[in-house]
Design a protein around this motif. Structure first.
Motif, mmCIF file in Angstrom:
data_model
loop_
_atom_site.group_PDB
_atom_site.id
_atom_site.type_symbol
_atom_site.label_atom_id
_atom_site.label_comp_id
_atom_site.label_asym_id
_atom_site.label_seq_id
_atom_site.Cartn_x
_atom_site.Cartn_y
_atom_site.Cartn_z
ATOM 1 N N PHE A 41 0.830 -1.200 0.000
ATOM 2 C CA PHE A 41 0.000 0.000 0.000
ATOM 3 C C PHE A 41 0.869 1.256 0.000
ATOM 4 N N ARG A 42 2.035 1.176 0.659
ATOM 5 C CA ARG A 42 2.924 2.333 0.715
ATOM 6 C C ARG A 42 3.448 2.721 -0.666
ATOM 7 N N HIS A 43 3.427 1.777 -1.601
ATOM 8 C CA HIS A 43 3.925 2.040 -2.949
ATOM 9 C C HIS A 43 2.794 2.335 -3.937
ATOM 10 N N LEU A 44 1.579 2.525 -3.437
ATOM 11 C CA LEU A 44 0.427 2.703 -4.319
ATOM 12 C C LEU A 44 0.566 3.949 -5.190
ATOM 13 N N ASP A 45 1.014 5.052 -4.613
ATOM 14 C CA ASP A 45 1.151 6.283 -5.387
ATOM 15 C C ASP A 45 2.206 6.125 -6.475
ATOM 16 N N GLU A 46 3.316 5.489 -6.115
ATOM 17 C CA GLU A 46 4.363 5.244 -7.108
ATOM 18 C C GLU A 46 3.848 4.379 -8.252
ATOM 19 N N LEU A 47 3.096 3.328 -7.906
ATOM 20 C CA LEU A 47 2.533 2.439 -8.915
ATOM 21 C C LEU A 47 1.558 3.185 -9.815
ATOM 22 N N TYR A 48 0.739 4.038 -9.227
ATOM 23 C CA TYR A 48 -0.219 4.823 -10.009
ATOM 24 C C TYR A 48 0.511 5.682 -11.033
ATOM 25 N N ARG A 49 1.560 6.354 -10.593
ATOM 26 C CA ARG A 49 2.290 7.239 -11.497
ATOM 27 C C ARG A 49 2.952 6.458 -12.633
ATOM 28 N N ARG A 50 3.461 5.269 -12.316
ATOM 29 C CA ARG A 50 4.067 4.451 -13.371
ATOM 30 C C ARG A 50 3.026 4.005 -14.394
ATOM 31 N N VAL A 51 1.846 3.586 -13.906
ATOM 32 C CA VAL A 51 0.788 3.156 -14.822
ATOM 33 C C VAL A 51 0.322 4.315 -15.683
ATOM 34 N N ARG A 52 0.167 5.501 -15.093
ATOM 35 C CA ARG A 52 -0.248 6.682 -15.863
ATOM 36 C C ARG A 52 0.767 7.002 -16.957
ATOM 37 N N LYS A 53 2.070 6.892 -16.632
ATOM 38 C CA LYS A 53 3.099 7.190 -17.618
ATOM 39 C C LYS A 53 3.057 6.166 -18.753
ATOM 40 N N LEU A 54 2.864 4.886 -18.391
ATOM 41 C CA LEU A 54 2.762 3.861 -19.421
ATOM 42 C C LEU A 54 1.573 4.126 -20.349
ATOM 43 N N GLU A 55 0.440 4.534 -19.765
ATOM 44 C CA GLU A 55 -0.742 4.843 -20.568
ATOM 45 C C GLU A 55 -0.485 6.033 -21.489
ATOM 46 N N GLN A 56 0.186 7.066 -20.978
ATOM 47 C CA GLN A 56 0.473 8.251 -21.783
ATOM 48 C C GLN A 56 1.444 7.906 -22.904
ATOM 49 N N ASP A 57 2.479 7.082 -22.598
ATOM 50 C CA ASP A 57 3.422 6.674 -23.616
ATOM 51 C C ASP A 57 2.742 5.851 -24.711
ATOM 52 N N ALA A 58 1.815 4.948 -24.260
ATOM 53 C CA ALA A 58 1.095 4.125 -25.232
ATOM 54 C C ALA A 58 0.206 5.004 -26.109
ATOM 55 N N GLY A 59 -0.390 6.053 -25.520
ATOM 56 C CA GLY A 59 -1.234 6.958 -26.287
ATOM 57 C C GLY A 59 -0.459 7.740 -27.325
ATOM 58 N N ARG A 60 0.763 8.115 -26.999
ATOM 59 C CA ARG A 60 1.583 8.869 -27.956
ATOM 60 C C ARG A 60 2.102 7.974 -29.067
ATOM 61 N N GLY A 61 2.227 6.649 -28.718
ATOM 62 C CA GLY A 61 2.733 5.725 -29.750
ATOM 63 C C GLY A 61 1.708 5.480 -30.827
#
Length: 339
Positions: free
Chosen positions: A319-339
Motif C-alpha cells: 500500500f505504501r507504494h500505491l502512489d508510485e505504482l499509479y504514477r508508473r501506470v499513468r506514464k505507461l498509458e500516456q506513452d502508449a497513447g503517444r505511440g
C-alpha cells in the motif's frame, strides 16, 4: 409478570400454534430458554438452534414455524414482536415518585407533578422538571435546563446549563450533555478559548447510552432529533445536528458542525470529520473514516477487514507504494497513447 400464550397472541395479532393456556414468565434465547420462557427467531443463522430449543414458545414466521418443536406465535417480524413483548418482563425498578430529602433543589426550580428526584441529585436555578420526569441519584441538572415529561435521567448524569431534554428521553449513567465544545483560536504561540454560547436541544423519545458526551453549540445549539438512539461512548461535537430516528453504535465520533440526516445508521467506531453533510438514510459501516459529505442514500464503508498477519503485512507494505505504482501506470498509458 405471567402471561398466557393466548394473551400474547391477542396483543400481537399473532397466529397461535399450540396451547393458549401455556404460561410465560420470562424471556430467553433459542439455546438457553426454559419451559417457562418465550424466545424468538429473527436471524436465519440461528435457525439450526430452533429444533433443539426448550422454550415454552417461539416468535417466528410461518415458514419457520413448520420446524418449531414447541408452541409458536407466528408473526411477520419476530424481532419487532419480541421488542413489544419484552416490556412486560422489564426488570428495571420503578421510580419511587418522590423527592429524596438529600436532593439539592434551587428555590426557583419548577418541579411538576409525579416527579422523582434521587439522593444527592442537584437541580439548578431555573430548571424545569416536567410531569413524570425521573432524575436519579447524583445526577446534576444545570441552571436553566428543562427535562421533559416522563424523561429518565440515570445516576451520575451531568446536564449543563441551558439544555433542553424532550419527553420520554432516556439518558444512561455517566453521560455528559452540554459540556464545552472544542473551540480554540491559536495565536502567538498559545490557544485562546472561544466561549461556547449555544446550548443543546434533544428531542422526544431519544435513547442515549452510558458515557455519551454531547457538546454544547459554539453559537447555535447542538441538536438531536426525535427518536435518535446513541450507543455507549458516542461523542457529538459542538453544533452537530442529528436528524430524526438516526442510530449510532458505540464509540462513534462526530466532529463539529456536521449535519447528519434522518434514518441513518452509523456503525461502531466510525469517525466523521467536521463541517460535512450526511444525507437521509445513509448507512456507514463500522470503523469507517468519513472525510467527505455523503449526500446520497446508500451504504458506505472504508475499513479493511481482519486478515492473516502475513498477508496483512505484505498488503500494508504494498500500500505504501500505491502512489508510485499509479504514477508508473499513468506514464505507461500516456506513452502508449503517444505511440
Amino acid at each position: 409478570m405471567v402471561l398466557t400464550l393466548a394473551q400474547l397472541a391477542e396483543e400481537l395479532g399473532a397466529e397461535l400454534r399450540g396451547d393458549g393456556a401455556t404460561e410465560i414468565s420470562g424471556l430467553g434465547t433459542l439455546r438457553g430458554a426454559t419451559a417457562q420462557q418465550l424466545t424468538f427467531l429473527a436471524n436465519p443463522r440461528y435457525r439450526a438452534y430452533l429444533e433443539q430449543t426448550a422454550a415454552a414458545a417461539v416468535l417466528c414466521t410461518a415458514d419457520q414455524a413448520e420446524d418449531c418443536p414447541v408452541a409458536a406465535l407466528v408473526v411477520a417480524d419476530p424481532y419487532q414482536a419480541f421488542a413489544r413483548i419484552s416490556h412486560h418482563f422489564d426488570t428495571t425498578p420503578a421510580p419511587l415518585r418522590e423527592v429524596h430529602p438529600r436532593a439539592v433543589i434551587a428555590a426557583d426550580a419548577v418541579i411538576e407533578d409525579n416527579v422523582s428526584i434521587g439522593p444527592n441529585a442537584v437541580i439548578g436555578a431555573g430548571v424545569r422538571l416536567k410531569a413524570g420526569a425521573v432524575v436519579m441519584a447524583n445526577a446534576v441538572i444545570g441552571d436553566g435546563s428543562e427535562v421533559g415529561e416522563q424523561a429518565r435521567i440515570y445516576p451520575n448524569v451531568t446536564i449543563y446549563h441551558g439544555v433542553i431534554i424532550g419527553p420520554r428521553t432516556i439518558i444512561h449513567a455517566g453521560s455528559v450533555i452540554g459540556s464545552d465544545g472544542f473551540g480554540f483560536a491559536f495565536n502567538e504561540g498559545r490557544w485562546n478559548k472561544v466561549a461556547q454560547v449555544g446550548g443543546v436541544r434533544i428531542g422526544a423519545d431519544v435513547d442515549i447510552g452510558a458515557n455519551v458526551t454531547i457538546d454544547r453549540g459554539a453559537i447555535e445549539d447542538t441538536v438531536i432529533g426525535n427518536g435518535v438512539i446513541l450507543d455507549d461512548q458516542v461523542h457529538l461535537a459542538h453544533n452537530v445536528v442529528v436528524g430524526d430516528h438516526t442510530a449510532m453504535a458505540g464509540k462513534v465520533g462526530v466532529s463539529g458542525s456536521t449535519r447528519i440526516g434522518s434514518y441513518c445508521m452509523i456503525g461502531g467506531a466510525v469517525g466523521i470529520a467536521g463541517h460535512l453533510e450526511i444525507g437521509d438514510r445513509v448507512v456507514v459501516l463500522g470503523m469507517t473514516l468519513v472525510s467527505r459529505s455523503l449526500t446520497e442514500p446508500g451504504t458506505y464503508g472504508s475499513a479493511l477487514p481482519a486478515d492473516r498477519q502475513d498477508r496483512w503485512r505484505r498488503n500494508t507494505a504494498r500500500f505504501r507504494h500505491l502512489d508510485e505504482l499509479y504514477r508508473r501506470v499513468r506514464k505507461l498509458e500516456q506513452d502508449a497513447g503517444r505511440g
